[in-house]
Design a protein around this motif. Structure first.
Motif, PDB file in Angstrom:
ATOM      1  N   THR A 104      64.126  16.380  20.129  1.00  0.00           N
ATOM      2  CA  THR A 104      62.977  17.070  19.542  1.00  0.00           C
ATOM      3  C   THR A 104      61.943  17.295  20.633  1.00  0.00           C
ATOM      4  OG1 THR A 104      63.313  16.094  17.357  1.00  0.00           O
ATOM      5  CG2 THR A 104      61.120  16.964  17.835  1.00  0.00           C
ATOM      6  N   THR A 105      61.534  18.551  20.802  1.00  0.00           N
ATOM      7  CA  THR A 105      60.528  18.901  21.804  1.00  0.00           C
ATOM      8  C   THR A 105      59.206  19.183  21.111  1.00  0.00           C
ATOM      9  OG1 THR A 105      62.189  19.811  23.317  1.00  0.00           O
ATOM     10  CG2 THR A 105      59.903  20.522  23.626  1.00  0.00           C
ATOM     11  N   TYR A 106      58.154  18.505  21.563  1.00  0.00           N
ATOM     12  CA  TYR A 106      56.798  18.669  21.040  1.00  0.00           C
ATOM     13  C   TYR A 106      56.008  19.488  22.058  1.00  0.00           C
ATOM     14  CZ  TYR A 106      58.119  14.776  17.989  1.00  0.00           C
ATOM     15  OH  TYR A 106      58.756  13.965  17.071  1.00  0.00           O
ATOM     16  N   THR A 107      55.405  20.566  21.577  1.00  0.00           N
ATOM     17  CA  THR A 107      54.694  21.478  22.474  1.00  0.00           C
ATOM     18  C   THR A 107      53.265  21.678  21.994  1.00  0.00           C
ATOM     19  OG1 THR A 107      56.773  22.625  22.920  1.00  0.00           O
ATOM     20  CG2 THR A 107      54.757  23.746  23.549  1.00  0.00           C
ATOM     21  N   SER A 157      54.117  19.265  26.945  1.00  0.00           N
ATOM     22  CA  SER A 157      55.495  19.517  26.495  1.00  0.00           C
ATOM     23  C   SER A 157      56.338  18.297  26.808  1.00  0.00           C
ATOM     24  CB  SER A 157      56.084  20.752  27.187  1.00  0.00           C
ATOM     25  OG  SER A 157      57.432  20.967  26.758  1.00  0.00           O
ATOM     26  N   VAL A 158      56.749  17.597  25.763  1.00  0.00           N
ATOM     27  CA  VAL A 158      57.566  16.397  25.938  1.00  0.00           C
ATOM     28  C   VAL A 158      58.737  16.455  24.971  1.00  0.00           C
ATOM     29  CG1 VAL A 158      55.606  14.999  26.700  1.00  0.00           C
ATOM     30  CG2 VAL A 158      56.235  15.031  24.280  1.00  0.00           C
ATOM     31  N   THR A 159      59.801  15.762  25.325  1.00  0.00           N
ATOM     32  CA  THR A 159      60.992  15.741  24.491  1.00  0.00           C
ATOM     33  C   THR A 159      61.359  14.291  24.184  1.00  0.00           C
ATOM     34  OG1 THR A 159      61.816  17.802  25.441  1.00  0.00           O
ATOM     35  CG2 THR A 159      63.418  16.411  24.318  1.00  0.00           C
ATOM     36  N   VAL A 160      61.759  14.063  22.932  1.00  0.00           N
ATOM     37  CA  VAL A 160      62.152  12.734  22.479  1.00  0.00           C
ATOM     38  C   VAL A 160      63.618  12.760  22.089  1.00  0.00           C
ATOM     39  CG1 VAL A 160      61.846  11.000  20.663  1.00  0.00           C
ATOM     40  CG2 VAL A 160      59.838  12.097  21.693  1.00  0.00           C
ATOM     41  N   ASP A 161      64.363  11.757  22.550  1.00  0.00           N
ATOM     42  CA  ASP A 161      65.751  11.570  22.147  1.00  0.00           C
ATOM     43  C   ASP A 161      65.770  10.567  21.002  1.00  0.00           C
ATOM     44  OD1 ASP A 161      68.444  10.879  21.840  1.00  0.00           O
ATOM     45  OD2 ASP A 161      68.889  11.149  23.962  1.00  0.00           O
ATOM     46  N   ALA A 162      66.145  11.023  19.814  1.00  0.00           N
ATOM     47  CA  ALA A 162      66.112  10.163  18.634  1.00  0.00           C
ATOM     48  C   ALA A 162      67.084   8.997  18.747  1.00  0.00           C
ATOM     49  CB  ALA A 162      66.426  10.982  17.389  1.00  0.00           C
TER      50      ALA A 162
END
Length: 384
Positions: free
Chosen positions: A120-123, A128-133
């Protein structure tokens, strides 16, 4: 009378069973219901392995204020530690500054999010960061105040220093806080004991006697003694060097084992404030598991790396140029100077001079870190 009662009871029993002499229509047979068994969805192996690592290390999920919030503690490569919180209901984020060397302040705003598979990428603006669930890893780029920074961290908190004990390898990037000068990129081995004492061996490994020894005649091994302690008031693991703080340790529950993101800040012997990050991963051999596609970022650089067999194809996202590099695994250095060093892959462009190559260190199935000898920055590579 006794016989009469027996006959009446027998007749009633026969009627209940559909027998008797009443001549009634027998009941239709009952068709048993059809039971549909749902397909068995196999558990994600990376998530299962990551959760097992977290449980073994006694890690706890960093709690939000309510069920809608997810929280991550991150090391910013400028030498800061921030806590990033996402509210999935309100679509808001908040950055809380836990430690800063630059007088930075908290920030909040709204975000948009997109999910592809487990990522999931939060912008947001300058964010801009991405989280690996699967592993609760966060990595990306954030601008806070006037400072742009790569950030990497975890949704887990460590509560027991003893459970961080083990042997790690590391790559790092450091510089002067005042002007960015005197850049230094350490690499080597980290040994953490159950009592929290730690040895950082730059340029070397620990031999059978536990002594920090150079892995190559071209490298000079340097040893630094640290102590990991838990600061209960801040809920953080602090690395101390002598009487001063060396940095803050964030713990990643990777499927390959524990990994440590160290926000490094302290003054050297010349009283110069040094800042940066050190990423340490459990030392183990690299195999075919590094194959795949990676999105990589370093200050001012965005690239894509495709790893297949013994070839890495690199694409510069800015220029669009693509080239191939050869891969040598579990080595440090090239050619006659190469030495065995589990956990590092060397990428080499045949067109470059012999001294130019990059070191690629997988941290988990979520990410790797990469450092090129012709640059002074360390990059984070998110595996897609």
């Amino acid at each position: 009378m006794k016989n009469a009662i027996s006959i009446v009871l027998l007749g009633a029993a026969l009627s209940a069973c559909g027998g008797g002499s009443g001549g009634g229509t027998p009941e239709a047979p009952v068709t048993p219901p059809v039971v549909v068994t749902p397909p068995v969805v196999p558990a994600d192996s990376v998530m299962v392995a990551s959760q097992a690592v977290a449980a073994q290390a006694g890690l706890t999920v960093i709690a939000g204020a309510n069920a809608d919030e997810t929280v991550y503690d991150v090391a910013a490569d400028i030498g800061d530690t921030w806590r990033i919180t996402f509210d999935s209901a309100k679509k808001t984020y908040a950055i809380r500054v836990l430690s800063t060397q630059f007088g930075l302040s908290d920030r909040s705003g709204t975000f948009t999010a997109s999910t592809t598979g487990h990522l999931t990428t939060y912008t947001a603006t300058d964010f801009s960061v991405t989280v690996d669930a699967r592993t609760r890893l966060l990595t990306g780029m954030v601008k806070l105040g006037s400072m742009n920074s790569n950030v990497s961290g975890s949704g887990y908190a460590a509560t027991d220093v003893a459970k961080l004990a083990g042997n790690y390898i590391f790559l790092g990037a450091m510089r002067n806080a005042s002007n960015g000068g005197d850049r230094f990129n350490p690499k080597g081995s980290l040994k953490v004991a159950a009592d929290g004492s730690a040895q950082l061996c730059n340029g070397g490994v620990f031999n059978a006697q536990g002594v920090c020894s150079a892995v190559s005649p071209q490298l000079e091994a340097e040893n630094a003694s640290l102590t990991f302690v838990r600061d209960a008031a801040r809920g953080l693991i602090i690395a101390r060097q002598g009487q001063q703080e060396f940095g803050i340790v964030h713990v990643h529950a990777g499927d390959r084992g524990l990994a440590l993101f160290i926000d490094r800040y302290s003054r050297n012997q010349e009283n110069v404030l040094r800042v940066g990050t050190i990423v340490a991963a459990k030392q183990q051999k690299i195999g075919t598991e590094i194959a795949g596609s990676y999105a990589c970022a370093a200050p001012g650089i965005s690239a894509k790396i495709e790893v297949a067999g013994s070839t890495a194809t690199l694409t510069n996202n800015t220029t669009g140029k693509t080239h191939a590099e050869t891969i040598t695994v579990n080595k440090l250095g090239l050619g006659a100077q190469a030495v065995d060093f589990d956990g590092i892959a060397v990428f080499k462009d045949p067109a470059d001079v012999p001294a130019d190559y990059s070191m690629f260190m997988p941290v988990s199935s979520s990410m790797a870190v990469e450092f090129s000898t012709d640059r002074t920055y360390m990059g984070a590579c998110l595996k897609k």
